[in-house]
Each structure stands twice: as structure tokens, then as C-alpha cells.
Design a protein around this motif. Structure first.
Motif, PDB file in Angstrom:
ATOM      1  N   GLU A  28      -8.063   7.505  -4.641  1.00  0.00           N
ATOM      2  CA  GLU A  28      -8.289   8.657  -3.823  1.00  0.00           C
ATOM      3  C   GLU A  28      -7.695   8.855  -2.615  1.00  0.00           C
ATOM      4  O   GLU A  28      -8.123   8.477  -1.468  1.00  0.00           O
ATOM      5  CB  GLU A  28      -9.959   8.867  -3.433  1.00  0.00           C
ATOM      6  CG  GLU A  28     -10.649   8.643  -4.921  1.00  0.00           C
ATOM      7  CD  GLU A  28     -12.356   8.721  -4.535  1.00  0.00           C
ATOM      8  OE1 GLU A  28     -12.789   9.125  -3.550  1.00  0.00           O
ATOM      9  OE2 GLU A  28     -13.025   8.361  -5.208  1.00  0.00           O
ATOM     10  N   ILE A  29      -6.513   9.671  -2.688  1.00  0.00           N
ATOM     11  CA  ILE A  29      -5.678   9.994  -1.463  1.00  0.00           C
ATOM     12  C   ILE A  29      -5.345  11.602  -1.279  1.00  0.00           C
ATOM     13  O   ILE A  29      -4.631  11.760  -0.322  1.00  0.00           O
ATOM     14  CB  ILE A  29      -4.291   9.024  -1.568  1.00  0.00           C
ATOM     15  CG1 ILE A  29      -3.426   9.801  -2.878  1.00  0.00           C
ATOM     16  CG2 ILE A  29      -4.524   7.627  -1.812  1.00  0.00           C
ATOM     17  CD1 ILE A  29      -1.949   9.281  -2.834  1.00  0.00           C
TER      18      ILE A  29
ATOM     19  N   CYS B 227      -2.039  14.183   2.297  1.00  0.00           N
ATOM     20  CA  CYS B 227      -2.547  12.822   1.798  1.00  0.00           C
ATOM     21  C   CYS B 227      -3.035  12.048   2.730  1.00  0.00           C
ATOM     22  O   CYS B 227      -2.747  12.389   3.995  1.00  0.00           O
ATOM     23  CB  CYS B 227      -0.846  12.138   1.508  1.00  0.00           C
ATOM     24  SG  CYS B 227      -1.291  10.420   0.876  1.00  0.00           S
ATOM     25  N   LYS B 228      -4.109  11.354   2.554  1.00  0.00           N
ATOM     26  CA  LYS B 228      -4.762  10.429   3.597  1.00  0.00           C
ATOM     27  C   LYS B 228      -3.604   9.529   4.398  1.00  0.00           C
ATOM     28  O   LYS B 228      -2.618   8.947   3.572  1.00  0.00           O
ATOM     29  CB  LYS B 228      -5.831   9.839   2.873  1.00  0.00           C
ATOM     30  CG  LYS B 228      -6.962  10.656   2.357  1.00  0.00           C
ATOM     31  CD  LYS B 228      -7.953   9.449   1.845  1.00  0.00           C
ATOM     32  CE  LYS B 228      -9.318  10.338   1.401  1.00  0.00           C
ATOM     33  NZ  LYS B 228     -10.436   9.431   0.866  1.00  0.00           N
TER      34      LYS B 228
ATOM     35  N   MET C 166     -10.642   1.430   4.497  1.00  0.00           N
ATOM     36  CA  MET C 166     -11.608   1.652   3.150  1.00  0.00           C
ATOM     37  C   MET C 166     -11.423   0.519   2.260  1.00  0.00           C
ATOM     38  O   MET C 166     -12.530  -0.062   1.802  1.00  0.00           O
ATOM     39  CB  MET C 166     -11.235   3.120   2.619  1.00  0.00           C
ATOM     40  CG  MET C 166     -12.051   3.461   1.403  1.00  0.00           C
ATOM     41  SD  MET C 166     -11.441   4.859   0.543  1.00  0.00           S
ATOM     42  CE  MET C 166     -10.008   4.142  -0.272  1.00  0.00           C
TER      43      MET C 166
ATOM     44  N   SER D 147      -6.254   4.455   7.202  1.00  0.00           N
ATOM     45  CA  SER D 147      -7.334   4.705   6.788  1.00  0.00           C
ATOM     46  C   SER D 147      -7.912   4.152   5.434  1.00  0.00           C
ATOM     47  O   SER D 147      -8.972   3.921   5.206  1.00  0.00           O
ATOM     48  CB  SER D 147      -7.653   6.204   7.026  1.00  0.00           C
ATOM     49  OG  SER D 147      -6.792   6.831   6.189  1.00  0.00           O
ATOM     50  N   ILE D 148      -6.796   4.221   4.551  1.00  0.00           N
ATOM     51  CA  ILE D 148      -6.976   3.828   3.310  1.00  0.00           C
ATOM     52  C   ILE D 148      -7.305   2.456   3.027  1.00  0.00           C
ATOM     53  O   ILE D 148      -8.068   1.611   2.459  1.00  0.00           O
ATOM     54  CB  ILE D 148      -5.566   4.022   2.153  1.00  0.00           C
ATOM     55  CG1 ILE D 148      -5.524   5.693   2.261  1.00  0.00           C
ATOM     56  CG2 ILE D 148      -5.966   3.565   1.015  1.00  0.00           C
ATOM     57  CD1 ILE D 148      -4.311   6.278   1.585  1.00  0.00           C
ATOM     58  N   TYR D 149      -6.344   1.722   3.873  1.00  0.00           N
ATOM     59  CA  TYR D 149      -6.405   0.103   4.156  1.00  0.00           C
ATOM     60  C   TYR D 149      -7.905  -0.158   4.774  1.00  0.00           C
ATOM     61  O   TYR D 149      -8.507  -1.166   4.225  1.00  0.00           O
ATOM     62  CB  TYR D 149      -5.225  -0.244   5.232  1.00  0.00           C
ATOM     63  CG  TYR D 149      -5.351  -1.822   5.399  1.00  0.00           C
ATOM     64  CD1 TYR D 149      -5.436  -2.535   4.406  1.00  0.00           C
ATOM     65  CD2 TYR D 149      -5.703  -2.278   6.677  1.00  0.00           C
ATOM     66  CE1 TYR D 149      -5.324  -3.963   4.591  1.00  0.00           C
ATOM     67  CE2 TYR D 149      -5.671  -3.751   6.749  1.00  0.00           C
ATOM     68  CZ  TYR D 149      -5.438  -4.618   5.656  1.00  0.00           C
ATOM     69  OH  TYR D 149      -5.589  -5.995   6.033  1.00  0.00           O
TER      70      TYR D 149
ATOM     71  N   VAL E  38       0.843   4.193  -2.903  1.00  0.00           N
ATOM     72  CA  VAL E  38       0.374   5.473  -2.341  1.00  0.00           C
ATOM     73  C   VAL E  38       1.555   6.399  -2.881  1.00  0.00           C
ATOM     74  O   VAL E  38       1.217   7.633  -3.445  1.00  0.00           O
ATOM     75  CB  VAL E  38       0.337   5.634  -0.891  1.00  0.00           C
ATOM     76  CG1 VAL E  38       0.171   7.026  -0.393  1.00  0.00           C
ATOM     77  CG2 VAL E  38      -1.036   5.042  -0.301  1.00  0.00           C
TER      78      VAL E  38
ATOM     79  N   LEU F 265       0.895  -1.078   0.024  1.00  0.00           N
ATOM     80  CA  LEU F 265      -0.070   0.139   0.095  1.00  0.00           C
ATOM     81  C   LEU F 265       0.809   1.258   0.023  1.00  0.00           C
ATOM     82  O   LEU F 265       0.529   2.238  -0.609  1.00  0.00           O
ATOM     83  CB  LEU F 265      -0.977  -0.155   1.261  1.00  0.00           C
ATOM     84  CG  LEU F 265      -1.949   0.997   1.269  1.00  0.00           C
ATOM     85  CD1 LEU F 265      -2.978   1.144   0.184  1.00  0.00           C
ATOM     86  CD2 LEU F 265      -2.809   1.021   2.589  1.00  0.00           C
TER      87      LEU F 265
ATOM     88  N   VAL G 149      -6.811   1.561  -5.133  1.00  0.00           N
ATOM     89  CA  VAL G 149      -6.732   2.948  -4.435  1.00  0.00           C
ATOM     90  C   VAL G 149      -6.530   4.077  -5.516  1.00  0.00           C
ATOM     91  O   VAL G 149      -5.573   4.021  -6.208  1.00  0.00           O
ATOM     92  CB  VAL G 149      -5.594   2.943  -3.559  1.00  0.00           C
ATOM     93  CG1 VAL G 149      -5.423   4.079  -2.855  1.00  0.00           C
ATOM     94  CG2 VAL G 149      -5.980   1.723  -2.567  1.00  0.00           C
TER      95      VAL G 149
END
Length: 383
Positions: free
Chosen positions: A144-145, A122-123, A131, A127-129, A81, A77, A142
Motif C-alpha cells: 500500500e504505497i 507515493c508514500k 509501518m 514512513s513505510i519502514y 517501492v 525497500l 509492502v
């Protein structure tokens, strides 16, 4: 230790700081210890930091824990990113330039005694994980960061005092954002009018800056300097003794000194009301368990199979995980459930079958005429 934490907020803050230090130095521990401590951090300490609004500590705890509990996915990830950051760097910079220019050219903002700062953010990885887990998607999905954070700051020794509140200026900037870019439907969230139970306040919206050229999306957050400080440090702002200092302004030839703002009693009570729920739950159901057994029970039951939501007045309702808005309505009162016609969660309309999550604020809208129709419905079903 956990029981002591529920008795005094400052104990929690110290324990969170101690755990953060432990996580930063976790590389010196054996691998099995690393996984065990990181897992406990994700289950207990990161949620505690979130409940107190201490997002800066929460984010670092989650990132470090993610790195040790799932190193392969963390590495994948992180690479994704970093790749997206390079791909979206030009578009994000251009979007930031357009927004800054629009703000600088706005006559209303020029007349106000406020400086506006725009930051590219950047997110967080974890939190991305989360989602991705919710969507059951892959890391390659992925995209949208990017975030733009707009922060309002009082001007130092300006010619006039503000003619309207900083909250009103936040809404004005939101109007500017939606005026230059296409907003994504149902992605606007107003946490200023309806703050999260932990005190978080901000306006959030998602837009498509270059609609005819690409599908690049960016989240825009709008908040005051005070809101940003509370968002990062949470209740620790109150106990630091420093508060939040706003700039000085000049009015009628007189300079008004900078003002330090701390959380009032109502703010503190709202942020720590969930501690009372833990104590009451422990007294009623746990009895004379040992501290270790209690932590295990809290991890499995309280933070695992239960959800705690808030009424609009700040009261806590304890429901089983997977509970819906209808379940909440009937727990408040049978008549509320019978008369329910609509519901809002965090100020946004939702379906009656919306699954509740921790710390959501739930509002039930009722209508007396529904009761008679409901009785007829039960009769048709043979109830």
C-alpha cells in the motif's frame, strides 16, 4: 543550542534548514560521522520538523537519515517501492482518471468558483519502514504505497464568488469518492474538523477502486490549497512574510483581489505550545545540566520514554511511553478517570487501552452514573 531553540521558533526553522543542508552534503563525510549525524537527525531534528508541521523538510530529513543509518534496508525497500510503482501504475492512473472525470461531471463543483487538481503521490520510504516495524512485517509485504491528493484552488476571475466554504466542498468531494469506490472501514480520518496540534488539516480515506478485480488500495487526501501549503511548510509559512495567496473572484461585476492568508496568533500558539512544555520540563527536572547532557536527556527521556498528548483545548499532558487512554484520564483528574465511559483520539473512537503516541489529541467522555458502579467494582475486588 537546543536550549536556545526552545526560546525562539525562527531559530528552529534556521537550524532545520541548516541540518537539511548538512544532510544533503553528508556523502563527503567519513562513514562513522554519517551514521552519527543521521542518527541524531532522526532522533531530534525530524521530530522537531514534524511538531512544527514542516512535513516537506521532515520527509527529506527522514529519507536521507534512513539511507545512512540503515543502507541495506533502505536499498531493499527502495527497490520494492519502485517495483510496486511499476505494478500499480496502470491501476493508479485509471483510478485518477475515474476520479477526475467524476469531479468534472459534478454539477455542484462546476457551479462553485473552485478548481480541483488531482495528484498521484507515493508514500515516503521512511514512513513505510516505520509501518513495517510496527507490524513486524517484511519488505515483501509492502503493498500500500499509492495516494491520490485532491487540492481545491480558487478559480481566477470567475463569474461568481463561492456559495459555500472550501471546507464544505472538501466534504462534498469525500462523498463523491465514497460514492464511486468502496471505503475501507475505520480508515477515514477527519483532520479538518479536528486538526493535528501542528496545524495539519486534510480529509483522508482509503478505498478499494477495483473491488471485484484486484485488492489494490489507494489513500485519498482532500484539502484546500491553503491546507496543502501549511501541510508542506508548517509554521514557516507565517515567518516567510509571503503567506498563502488565494485567487481573485468576480461578484456583481466587481473583481475581488487575491487575499494573502497568514497564520493568526492562535494558530501559532497551538503549533509551538510544546516548546513551553520542554522549557518547563527542563527547569523542573534537568537543573544545571550542560547543553550536551540536556540534548542526551531530551533524546532519551523526552523524545524516547515520554509521550506528549493534547487535550481538546490544546493543553499538553506529559505521560510515560506506553501510557493508555485510562492513564491519561486519571492524570487529568481522578474523577474523570472514575467517570470515563468512552474516549476519542484525533476525533476517532478508541479502546480505553489504546496506547498513546506523541501529538495525539485525546478526548474523554464521562458519565456520572459510572462512579457508583466503579465503587461496587472496587468492593468486589476487596479494595
Amino acid at each position: 543550542m537546543f536550549l536556545a531553540m526552545t526560546e525562539e521558533v525562527r531559530v528552529i526553522i534556521v537550524k532545520l534548514a541548516d541540518r537539511l543542508h548538512n544532510m544533503r552534503t553528508l556523502s563527503h563525510m567519513p562513514s562513522h560521522k554519517q551514521r552519527s549525524i543521521a542518527s541524531e537527525t532522526l532522533k531530534i531534528f525530524a521530530p522537531l520538523a514534524k511538531l512544527l508541521g514542516m512535513y516537506q523538510i521532515k520527509s527529506e530529513l527522514e529519507t536521507l537519515s534512513f539511507m545512512y543509518t540503515n543502507p541495506d534496508k533502505f536499498a531493499d525497500l527502495k527497490r520494492r517501492v519502485e517495483q510496486l510503482n511499476k505494478e500499480q501504475e496502470k491501476e493508479l492512473s485509471e483510478a485518477k482518471r475515474i476520479l477526475v472525470q467524476k469531479i468534472e461531471e459534478d454539477q455542484f463543483l462546476d457551479f462553485m468558483s473552485m478548481d480541483v487538481e488531482v495528484l498521484s503521490v507515493c508514500k515516503e520510504l521512511y514512513s513505510i519502514y516505520k509501518m513495517l516495524l510496527g507490524r513486524e512485517g517484511s519488505i515483501n509485504e509492502v503493498n500500500e504505497i499509492a495516494q491520490l491528493r485532491v487540492i481545491l484552488k480558487p478559480k481566477q476571475r470567475d463569474r461568481v464568488a463561492p456559495l459555500c466554504s472550501s471546507h464544505q466542498i472538501c466534504y462534498h468531494i469525500l462523498g463523491l469518492v465514497h460514492g464511486i469506490w468502496t471505503p475501507i472501514p475505520r480508515e477515514m480520518k477527519d483532520y479538518i474538523a479536528t486538526p493535528k496540534p501542528n496545524g495539519y488539516q486534510s480529509l483522508q480515506t482509503k478505498v478499494i477502486p477495483f473491488l471485484n478485480e484486484s485488492t489494490f488500495r489507494v489513500e485519498v487526501q482532500i484539502r484546500t490549497e491553503e491546507m496543502d501549503c501549511i501541510a508542506q511548510k508548517g509554521i514557516a509559512v507565517h515567518y516567510s512574510g509571503k503567506g498563502i495567496t488565494s485567487g481573485s473572484v468576480q461578484t456583481n461585476g466587481r473583481i475581488l483581489r487575491a487575499k494573502s492568508t497568514c497564520l493568526n496568533s492562535a494558530d501559532i500558539a497551538r503549533r509551538v505550545s510544546w516548546l513551553n512544555a520542554i522549557r518547563e520540563w527542563q527547569e523542573e527536572f534537568v537543573g544545571n545540566m550542560s547543553s550536551r547532557e540536556f540534548v542526551d536527556t531530551v533524546t532519551g527521556d523526552l523524545l524516547g520514554s515520554r509521550v506528549f498528548v493534547f487535550t481538546p483545548k490544546g493543553e499538553i499532558k506529559n505521560l510515560p511511553k506506553g501510557a493508555t487512554v485510562i492513564d491519561y484520564a486519571y492524570q487529568v483528574h481522578t474523577e474523570i478517570g472514575n467517570k470515563m465511559i468512552a474516549a476519542k483520539v484525533n476525533g476517532n473512537p478508541v479502546s480505553p487501552m489504546h496506547t498513546l503516541a506523541n501529538a495525539e489529541v485525546v478526548e474523554i467522555i464521562t458519565y456520572d452514573g459510572c462512579l457508583q458502579k466503579l465503587h461496587r467494582c472496587w468492593q468486589k475486588l476487596g479494595c
